[in-house]
Design a protein around this motif. Structure first.
Motif, short mmCIF file in Angstrom:
data_model
loop_
_atom_site.label_atom_id
_atom_site.label_comp_id
_atom_site.label_asym_id
_atom_site.label_seq_id
_atom_site.Cartn_x
_atom_site.Cartn_y
_atom_site.Cartn_z
N PHE A 130 0.84 -1.21 0.00
CA PHE A 130 0.00 0.00 0.00
C PHE A 130 0.87 1.26 0.00
O PHE A 130 0.68 2.17 -0.81
CB PHE A 130 -0.91 -0.04 1.23
CG PHE A 130 -1.85 1.12 1.34
CD1 PHE A 130 -3.11 1.07 0.77
CD2 PHE A 130 -1.48 2.27 2.04
CE1 PHE A 130 -3.99 2.13 0.88
CE2 PHE A 130 -2.35 3.34 2.16
CZ PHE A 130 -3.61 3.28 1.58
N GLN A 131 1.86 1.29 0.91
CA GLN A 131 2.70 2.49 1.02
C GLN A 131 3.68 2.61 -0.14
O GLN A 131 4.07 3.73 -0.52
CB GLN A 131 3.46 2.49 2.35
CG GLN A 131 4.18 3.81 2.62
CD GLN A 131 4.89 3.83 3.96
OE1 GLN A 131 4.58 3.05 4.85
NE2 GLN A 131 5.84 4.75 4.10
N TYR A 132 4.05 1.47 -0.73
CA TYR A 132 4.96 1.50 -1.89
C TYR A 132 4.40 2.39 -2.99
O TYR A 132 5.10 3.27 -3.52
CB TYR A 132 5.17 0.08 -2.40
CG TYR A 132 5.78 -0.01 -3.78
CD1 TYR A 132 7.14 0.16 -3.99
CD2 TYR A 132 4.97 -0.28 -4.91
CE1 TYR A 132 7.69 0.07 -5.27
CE2 TYR A 132 5.52 -0.39 -6.18
CZ TYR A 132 6.87 -0.20 -6.35
OH TYR A 132 7.41 -0.30 -7.61
N TRP A 133 3.13 2.19 -3.33
CA TRP A 133 2.54 2.99 -4.41
C TRP A 133 2.36 4.45 -3.98
O TRP A 133 2.53 5.36 -4.79
CB TRP A 133 1.20 2.38 -4.83
CG TRP A 133 1.36 1.06 -5.53
CD1 TRP A 133 1.00 -0.16 -5.06
CD2 TRP A 133 1.95 0.84 -6.81
NE1 TRP A 133 1.32 -1.14 -5.97
CE2 TRP A 133 1.90 -0.55 -7.06
CE3 TRP A 133 2.51 1.67 -7.78
CZ2 TRP A 133 2.40 -1.12 -8.23
CZ3 TRP A 133 3.00 1.11 -8.96
CH2 TRP A 133 2.95 -0.26 -9.17
N LYS A 134 2.04 4.65 -2.72
CA LYS A 134 1.89 6.02 -2.22
C LYS A 134 3.23 6.75 -2.28
O LYS A 134 3.31 7.91 -2.72
CB LYS A 134 1.37 5.98 -0.79
CG LYS A 134 0.80 7.28 -0.28
CD LYS A 134 0.08 7.09 1.04
CE LYS A 134 -0.60 8.39 1.46
NZ LYS A 134 -1.36 8.22 2.73
#
Length: 450
Positions: A130-134
């Protein structure tokens, strides 16, 4: 702890202990086992009775209980330090185990993040994705694909990507939404295994085509859907899933908590089809069944999306008090040494062939619809009518009854509703495998006799 009778311990259990995944009303009426010790592939209760450990103490045990090399590894580490935090500092066993894990897992995986259980490892993998794409500037990619009837653990994120209504429906208001896809289940599909595979792949591609821009990752149990009923993927399905994830720019998360460390005959189930996940979760068997250590492994590409100056606020804010515990990591290293020294994967492959031969006799029983096996993962699906594949009603608890009878005959295992499992320690001697299957044969025959 010595000196208590069975009845005294049972009463203390009733007064103070709430057992997991257990209906306590039934448990306390059913003369439950209370284990005192274990050795090799046998468990011994407080009344002196012995049992084969047919589910490897919930799929954990590798080399048998009370193994001297694993015992010694803990003692040696205990003389140095039992635990110090991994938050902002390191420790020797955690660093050496991380190196070891990177060397034995698929080559795409280059970084290790520790936790205490498979569910936590999954939770970490989901948060990383989730945070990777953010962090990369694509916050709209915030949805996960997961599989119907899947099981990834019991924390909120893990339950959200799970798909077992019996376990998960109660908590629906707590969960985040995911897109659920069918896991190929040839036995329950109206057609061939190949047609089942193609139908599932078609549905996956349809979702990726229409919604790929908002999908962060796809999580899957590779080759075998474990707690969902020991459901085996048709050949070629997993590799096609990987291709589609690459095509539509979706991270592939492989939950190898149940399948990893040799259970399927390969060190990791992804190896059966040469699949390279972006994120992989492992846990069961990592420490040989001794201590709670799990890990989430990820690619450098994912790791690099978090590698930034403090001012960018891209840090992965996640951790556990016992992350990278020295005792657990030390016994995990000793466990992996035993894999090499005792050529354990060679034994698993031989034992798998032995199991397959012994399981043939079960297929002739009227109540056995299908016997599924990959490596030392076995699921025996019981049906009320063999020709129509009519399942037993849930209320009949047929799997629990068979496992209760098996326990009376000297084998401990657990059902998955109407599917009886056999997941013995990987190092189980061949004669003991034969004895375990013989007990299951007798238990199924007696319980399902009409």
């Amino acid at each position: 702890m010595a000196g208590f009778s069975y009845q005294e311990l049972l009463e203390k259990n009733r007064l103070y202990l709430w057992n997991p995944f257990t209906q306590m009303k039934e448990y306390l009426q059913d003369e439950p086992l209370i284990i005192e010790r274990a050795d090799g592939v046998k468990l011994y209760d407080v009344q002196g009775r012995e049992y084969y450990d047919g589910n490897a103490s919930v799929w954990l045990n590798v080399h048998g209980h009370n193994h001297p090399a694993l015992n010694e590894a803990i003692k040696v580490q205990l003389e140095k330090v039992a635990h110090s935090t991994l938050l902002g500092m390191g420790n020797i066993p955690a660093i050496l185990l991380a190196e070891r894990l990177v060397k034995i897992t698929p080559t795409r995986l280059q970084k290790v993040f520790y936790s205490d259980s498979g569910a936590e490892a999954v939770e970490i993998g989901l948060k990383m994705a989730f945070q990777y794409w953010k962090n990369r500037g694509f916050p709209e990619k915030n949805t996960f694909l997961s599989m119907k009837n899947g099981y990834h653990g019991d924390t909120v994120g893990a339950v959200s990507v799970g798909g077992m209504d019996l376990f998960h429906a109660t908590f629906d208001r707590l969960l985040f939404s995911t897109i659920k896809l069918p896991y190929p289940y040839p036995y329950r599909f109206d057609g061939t295994a190949e047609e089942c595979k193609q139908a599932c792949l078609h549905e996956l591609e349809s979702v990726l085509k229409s919604q790929g821009e908002r999908i962060a990752g796809l999580i899957v149990e590779p080759m075998v859907q474990g707690a969902g009923g020991m459901i085996m993927m048709p050949p070629g399905y997993l590799s096609e899933v990987e291709k589609m994830c690459r095509q539509y720019d979706v991270l592939l998360l492989a939950d190898e908590v149940a399948t990893g460390f040799g259970r399927t005959g390969k060190m990791f189930a992804c190896e059966h089809e040469g699949v390279q996940p972006d994120i992989m979760m492992v846990g069961k068997k990592l420490t040989g069944g001794y201590l709670p250590v799990a890990a989430t492994l990820t690619s450098d590409e994912v790791y690099d999306a978090f590698f930034a100056d403090h001012s960018e606020a891209k840090t992965f804010f996640h951790g556990h008090s016992y992350t990278g515990n020295q005792l657990g990591c030390a016994v995990a290293l000793a466990n992996l040494d035993l894999y090499e020294r005792e050529h354990l994967l060679d034994h698993v492959q031989e034992a798998s062939r032995c199991l397959a031969d012994h399981l043939e006799a079960l297929k002739d029983l009227p109540a056995v619809g299908e016997v599924r096996q990959l490596g030392m993962m076995v699921g025996i699906e019981l049906v009320k009518e063999k020709e129509t594949k009519e399942p037993y009603p849930f209320a009949e608890a047929i799997g629990a009854k068979v496992c209760r009878k098996a326990r009376e005959l000297g084998l401990v295992t657990r059902p998955l509703d109407h599917v009886v499992t056999l997941m013995p320690p990987l190092a189980t001697p061949l004669p003991d495998l034969q004895a375990m299957v013989s007990i299951l044969h007798e238990a199924i025959r007696e319980v399902t006799a009409k």
